[in-house]
Scaffold this motif. Sequence first.
Motif, PDB file in Angstrom:
ATOM      1  N   SER A 132       5.118  10.090  -6.679  1.00 23.23           N
ATOM      2  CA  SER A 132       5.036   9.215  -7.847  1.00 23.23           C
ATOM      3  C   SER A 132       5.691   9.863  -9.073  1.00 23.23           C
ATOM      4  CB  SER A 132       3.557   8.921  -8.149  1.00 23.23           C
ATOM      5  OG  SER A 132       3.355   8.570  -9.486  1.00 23.23           O
ATOM      6  N   LEU A 184      -3.356   3.687  -7.611  1.00 18.91           N
ATOM      7  CA  LEU A 184      -3.541   3.348  -6.205  1.00 18.91           C
ATOM      8  C   LEU A 184      -4.412   2.113  -6.110  1.00 18.91           C
ATOM      9  CD1 LEU A 184      -2.341   6.154  -5.955  1.00 18.91           C
ATOM     10  CD2 LEU A 184      -3.997   6.643  -4.147  1.00 18.91           C
ATOM     11  N   VAL A 240       2.989  11.072 -11.455  1.00 23.61           N
ATOM     12  CA  VAL A 240       2.308  12.262 -10.929  1.00 23.61           C
ATOM     13  C   VAL A 240       3.177  13.497 -11.125  1.00 23.61           C
ATOM     14  CG1 VAL A 240       1.532  13.377  -8.793  1.00 23.61           C
ATOM     15  CG2 VAL A 240       0.802  11.050  -9.325  1.00 23.61           C
ATOM     16  N   LEU A 293      -6.195   7.471 -11.456  1.00 19.42           N
ATOM     17  CA  LEU A 293      -4.961   7.921 -12.087  1.00 19.42           C
ATOM     18  C   LEU A 293      -4.803   7.389 -13.512  1.00 19.42           C
ATOM     19  CD1 LEU A 293      -2.369   9.543 -11.848  1.00 19.42           C
ATOM     20  CD2 LEU A 293      -1.309   7.581 -10.711  1.00 19.42           C
ATOM     21  N   ALA A 320      -6.641  10.825  -7.763  1.00 18.40           N
ATOM     22  CA  ALA A 320      -5.792   9.778  -7.190  1.00 18.40           C
ATOM     23  C   ALA A 320      -6.422   8.410  -7.397  1.00 18.40           C
ATOM     24  CB  ALA A 320      -5.568  10.039  -5.702  1.00 18.40           C
ATOM     25  N   THR A 372      -0.523  10.852  -3.427  1.00 19.68           N
ATOM     26  CA  THR A 372       0.097  10.448  -4.699  1.00 19.68           C
ATOM     27  C   THR A 372       1.572  10.801  -4.809  1.00 19.68           C
ATOM     28  OG1 THR A 372      -0.549  12.522  -5.774  1.00 19.68           O
ATOM     29  CG2 THR A 372      -2.096  10.666  -5.935  1.00 19.68           C
ATOM     30  N   THR A 378       4.594   4.021  -8.914  1.00 21.39           N
ATOM     31  CA  THR A 378       3.157   3.757  -8.826  1.00 21.39           C
ATOM     32  C   THR A 378       2.444   4.129 -10.122  1.00 21.39           C
ATOM     33  OG1 THR A 378       3.172   4.202  -6.462  1.00 21.39           O
ATOM     34  CG2 THR A 378       1.048   4.372  -7.583  1.00 21.39           C
TER      35      THR A 378
END
Length: 757
Positions: A148, A16, A151, A222, A219, A145, A13
Amino acid sequence: MNAHTGFPLPDLTTSLPRAPFHFSPKAAEEAAAVIAGELAGVFRQLLGDQESETTLLVSRRTLEAFLTTAQSESQPPSQPSSQPRGDADADAVAAWVQQTRAELAPDLVALREADPETRELVLRQRAPLALIGGCWLDTVSQAATQPSVIVNRLFGQYFLLQGEGIPQRGQLARRRRALTELGVHLPEIEAADFLRQASARPLTVLHASFHLALSRLPASFLPEVVGVHYAMAALGVDDLLLGTEPHLPEAEARTVLADYLSLTDRSPTGDEDRRRTLTAIALVLRLEREHTALLTELAAWHEGLSLDARVAQIVARHAPFAGRQHRSVRMGDRRLSDWLDGEDLDLAAFVAEFRASRQLRPGRDGTCRFLKSIKFGGPMFGIFDEREAATFTAWAHAVAAGEPADLDFAPNTAGDDRAEGWARALRGTAAEDLADVVLADAESGLDDRRLFHRVVNVEQYPHILATARDRAEAGLTDAEILFTHGAGGRLTNAEYFDYTPEALMERVERVYWDKLVDPYQPLTEIPDRDEVIFEQTTFALGSLIDGSWAHRIGNLGRNHRQSDAMLFGIYADEMGRGDVTKNHITLIHQVLASMDIHLPHIRQPEFLEQGDLPDHLYGFSIHQVCLSLFPDTLYNEILGYNLGIEMFGLGEMRLHEIQKLRRHNLDISYEEAHLSIDNFSAGHARQSADIIVSYLDDVRRTSGDAAVQQEWRRIWRGYASFAYFVEHQLVKRMRAGERTPAASAPTVQPDDVDLLI
């Protein structure tokens, strides 16, 4: 099983999906009042309240003002036009940022080498930005999140900035020490008068508010977090000013940027995500140029002050606190208290009168009355610091020597022209005019699936916070039934007891041995594969939010207790300390995949329709996430809940699950990770008890023994709320009014425990 494709690993990802932000009309009114007020109020709202939807709407409006302006306005004339193309790699982006660093470095080094008084003024002005550095990563790791890849990479660097669980060696502590060594002494950033003591200019407050706003909605933003994180690390303005080595070297920050840009190449939203990242970097370059210019203007203004003007600045600082004790002192035809009580003090007139007053006239010994009054034994001793006293002394001598007055005082307007533009943009972002903001009260009567979806995606559904608080409180209240009957639990003992450190340790040791370890016997019969998989699905929903109860612990302005750092360390372990392969959310997805269960991510709307996890298990996960959203007002309860959940990773249940999974060649990594990391010798289970002892030691020192028992009761409510969901059969018997026998069976049957973690 469902036919959906599910959520593939690794999680690549890069952003989002864009979604509306839902706020209540009341929050819109409150946010409007905050933004219409003084700018310092915006800063204080964003920093001081991490539990309200009002803060999230102030954040959304602040981000709109800065990011929309950055996207729509042309580059200022002073800004190089070398912004790389959208498909540029990390090295090209780094070259762009380094160009700005090279442009700013001479000015920043000159400010660092200015005379001590000017340097202190400059560093004090920069402190609100220096001391929030990295805040944009505070909650980038959350249920919506994880896990990810990007992340986790960001969280790994956040863990480094936080001192790897030891705040004293983190970036914030290092910067505070550097400021102190250079003569800048400020209260904690959450202190009510922090901005006043920093003499923060409007532009400083606005810039800091942008960073705080990003920290509240990471989030949803991001790509912007990635851009801001890299640009701030690469520019290194604070290290250039303080003369310190970067806590996070540019090369390490660049690796995260490179990883992210590589991920966008494979993302369906990659082009848009890159654009957003580059826009955020461009904004940071602009803001840091603006702030460097402010600091340079401030230094020039200060260095250009005459002695008369410097005296005027001292008078202005102290006048609000002068009181009425000067009624007997006259200057000219007015009492001194009348001069100082006025809201519109004419500093030039005051200094002119002061110059001619008898208080400044030298006596036979060559010293005037005023200088005598501020020395030890004088009526004004201790009012002025050493530097202020030295300024007064030099000024009195200059007046006595006949130096002419210089009363043409230039006001301090450093950064004000740029601040006016940002303030205008901020106040022009009415909530009802934002295309992605929906104003409506939260729906009532939501089923558990939809409530779970909203609390996981709380950035998009801030209006659910009141419902979440009610749900958390209801769970805690219900759990108090175990204060009386909890000893009958099979895996817990939530019966209430008065706290002492020894009593707590005795209780947790008894739970460990009597309920988790000693009853263990290897299974002689292993259920068939379908039954084992079904049992795992009853555990999975809790596992998919592993660690979430602590994800807001240790945020900016709150990581000052030892218990905060210890609990943050546990959360970091749950998230693999930034290593996505060790992240517990990754592990549970691997386990499910080995069973051919492929779920959507819990943040996705598709998860609302999943059919693999039973409906009746949502209550536990909802309770956990709801607790996590109130890290200030439910802090005690989180500590107690943490103890329950970390002890639960040990003993009989976990060993039986490993035995069953192995028999059917299913993934055991999640079970093994908890059996190891939660160990009672030095792992999370022991640490969780130590955290409570540490916190209550602080309470005892500051508030006494009676307060300890009050705080303890709330902590034990948190533990009981975990036990309430685990001890399903015990609670049912109590609700039915049955007498509860002591548990003695050697194994845990699926219907004995509502869910397991």
